[in-house]
Every structure is written in C-alpha cells, then in structure tokens.
Design a protein around this motif. Structure first.
Motif, PDB file in Angstrom:
ATOM      1  N   LEU A 118       0.631   6.994   5.267  1.00 42.36           N
ATOM      2  CA  LEU A 118      -0.270   6.288   6.168  1.00 42.36           C
ATOM      3  C   LEU A 118       0.130   4.816   6.301  1.00 42.36           C
ATOM      4  CD1 LEU A 118      -2.939   6.406   7.841  1.00 42.36           C
ATOM      5  CD2 LEU A 118      -4.090   5.667   5.763  1.00 42.36           C
ATOM      6  N   PHE A 119       0.319   4.142   5.161  1.00 38.60           N
ATOM      7  CA  PHE A 119       0.675   2.725   5.205  1.00 38.60           C
ATOM      8  C   PHE A 119       2.070   2.498   5.781  1.00 38.60           C
ATOM      9  CE2 PHE A 119      -2.828   2.045   2.144  1.00 38.60           C
ATOM     10  CZ  PHE A 119      -3.423   0.953   2.751  1.00 38.60           C
ATOM     11  N   THR A 120       3.048   3.290   5.354  1.00 38.53           N
ATOM     12  CA  THR A 120       4.401   3.096   5.891  1.00 38.53           C
ATOM     13  C   THR A 120       4.477   3.533   7.352  1.00 38.53           C
ATOM     14  OG1 THR A 120       5.120   5.236   4.963  1.00 38.53           O
ATOM     15  CG2 THR A 120       5.550   3.244   3.649  1.00 38.53           C
ATOM     16  N   GLY A 121       3.662   4.511   7.725  1.00 40.79           N
ATOM     17  CA  GLY A 121       3.616   4.933   9.123  1.00 40.79           C
ATOM     18  C   GLY A 121       3.065   3.838  10.015  1.00 40.79           C
ATOM     19  N   MET A 122       2.023   3.138   9.531  1.00 36.37           N
ATOM     20  CA  MET A 122       1.472   2.025  10.314  1.00 36.37           C
ATOM     21  C   MET A 122       2.527   0.942  10.517  1.00 36.37           C
ATOM     22  SD  MET A 122      -2.499   1.525   9.140  1.00 36.37           S
ATOM     23  CE  MET A 122      -2.180   1.257   7.413  1.00 36.37           C
ATOM     24  N   GLY A 156       0.823  -1.210   0.000  1.00 34.93           N
ATOM     25  CA  GLY A 156       0.000   0.000   0.000  1.00 34.93           C
ATOM     26  C   GLY A 156       0.853   1.254   0.000  1.00 34.93           C
ATOM     27  N   GLY A 157       1.953   1.217   0.732  1.00 31.42           N
ATOM     28  CA  GLY A 157       2.865   2.361   0.761  1.00 31.42           C
ATOM     29  C   GLY A 157       3.519   2.605  -0.584  1.00 31.42           C
ATOM     30  N   ILE A 158       4.028   1.557  -1.196  1.00 32.36           N
ATOM     31  CA  ILE A 158       4.653   1.702  -2.521  1.00 32.36           C
ATOM     32  C   ILE A 158       3.634   2.234  -3.524  1.00 32.36           C
ATOM     33  CG2 ILE A 158       5.570   0.427  -4.507  1.00 32.36           C
ATOM     34  CD1 ILE A 158       7.044  -1.379  -2.589  1.00 32.36           C
ATOM     35  N   LEU A 159       2.467   1.634  -3.526  1.00 31.16           N
ATOM     36  CA  LEU A 159       1.416   2.055  -4.455  1.00 31.16           C
ATOM     37  C   LEU A 159       1.046   3.519  -4.230  1.00 31.16           C
ATOM     38  CD1 LEU A 159      -0.402   0.976  -6.714  1.00 31.16           C
ATOM     39  CD2 LEU A 159      -2.097   0.448  -4.958  1.00 31.16           C
ATOM     40  N   GLY A 160       0.885   3.898  -2.979  1.00 27.08           N
ATOM     41  CA  GLY A 160       0.565   5.288  -2.667  1.00 27.08           C
ATOM     42  C   GLY A 160       1.624   6.251  -3.174  1.00 27.08           C
ATOM     43  N   TYR A 161       2.876   5.942  -2.912  1.00 24.84           N
ATOM     44  CA  TYR A 161       3.957   6.825  -3.364  1.00 24.84           C
ATOM     45  C   TYR A 161       4.042   6.874  -4.888  1.00 24.84           C
ATOM     46  CZ  TYR A 161       5.708   7.038   1.441  1.00 24.84           C
ATOM     47  OH  TYR A 161       5.840   7.257   2.782  1.00 24.84           O
ATOM     48  N   LEU A 162       3.919   5.728  -5.548  1.00 24.94           N
ATOM     49  CA  LEU A 162       4.039   5.696  -7.003  1.00 24.94           C
ATOM     50  C   LEU A 162       2.878   6.402  -7.708  1.00 24.94           C
ATOM     51  CD1 LEU A 162       5.441   2.101  -7.606  1.00 24.94           C
ATOM     52  CD2 LEU A 162       6.672   4.275  -7.578  1.00 24.94           C
ATOM     53  N   LEU A 163       1.709   6.396  -7.091  1.00 23.10           N
ATOM     54  CA  LEU A 163       0.551   7.091  -7.663  1.00 23.10           C
ATOM     55  C   LEU A 163       0.488   8.553  -7.220  1.00 23.10           C
ATOM     56  CD1 LEU A 163      -2.175   4.312  -7.311  1.00 23.10           C
ATOM     57  CD2 LEU A 163      -0.974   5.034  -9.394  1.00 23.10           C
TER      58      LEU A 163
END
Length: 142
Positions: free
Chosen positions: A104-108, A89-96
């Motif tokens: 949010l995902f990497t923080g969790m 989710g973190g990778i996807l969020g950053y890439l998009l």
C-alpha cells in the motif's frame, strides 16, 4: 548550510526515478532494505538540506544550474517528506510481514512518482491546497 530556492529539474527527476526504481526492485526481489537508499537520501534532504542523490547528480550536469528548468526547493522538500513517510511505512510493513501495508505505502509512492514523471505532481497539488488553507485561515484571524 543555506537551502537553495530552486533545484534543477533533471536533479528532481533523478531523485524521482531513484525512488521509483527502488520500489520496483523491492517488488521484484522482495528485499525491503532497497527502500532504505532513497529513504535515507530524502530524509537527509528534508532534515539537513543534503540529498546525496541530488549532490551526485549535480556532478553529471553539463550546463550551469541556472540554465535548467527550476523546481521550487520548498515544494520538493514537502514532496520528499511525503515520500519519506511512505517509504518508511513500506519498509516497516515489509519487515513486520504486513505485505498489504508494504504494498500500500510503496504503491502510493509509485503512483505519485509515475504521475509526477508524466507531468502532474500530486504532492504539489496537496502543497498548494495546504498553502491556500493556511492563507484563508490567516485572513480569518486578522
């Protein structure tokens, strides 16, 4: 390949630190692909019972594996599943370019790993609650 029943704690800690440091490096550098290293390693662990981080770490252990404090392999697989989901989710969020989603995902993951390294495993707590729920549900069916 058979799955071990326990993983020595130093190897679990190595995996946790690898994930945490990759998250911190991603935050510092802005390079989301750094997260792919622990993501691929943990997905291999979940899907194929082969985590390269843990395998390489075994080479550096000085004592027999049985002398270290054991961590339940099933529990670690559950935790790796959660971490893999959040890293993806973190990778996807950053890439998009959805920075909030990435953070949010990497923080969790970072919070959960920091707690685990400090001694409280939130994934273990969730796993225990899931097992309790499954057990109570099985009693109602019987």
């Amino acid at each position: 390949m058979s799955q071990p029943h326990a993983i020595p704690r130093p190897l679990v800690r190595l995996n946790q630190w690898t994930i945490l440091l990759s998250v911190i490096l991603t935050w510092i550098t802005g390079v989301a692909w750094i997260l792919a290293i622990p993501l691929v390693a943990n997905l291999l662990g979940v899907l194929c019972n082969y985590n390269p981080i843990i395998r390489v770490g075994k080479l550096f252990l000085k004592n027999a594996l049985s002398t270290y404090i054991p961590e339940d392999a099933q529990q670690q697989k559950f935790n790796s599943s959660i971490a893999s989901f959040c890293l993806a989710g973190g990778i996807l969020g950053y890439l998009l370019q959805w920075q909030v989603v990435g953070y949010l995902f990497t923080g969790m993951v970072a919070i959960a790993l920091s707690l685990a390294i400090a001694g409280f495993c939130i994934g273990c707590f969730f796993h225990f609650q899931l097992k309790q729920w499954q057990y109570r549900r099985s009693l109602k069916k019987a």
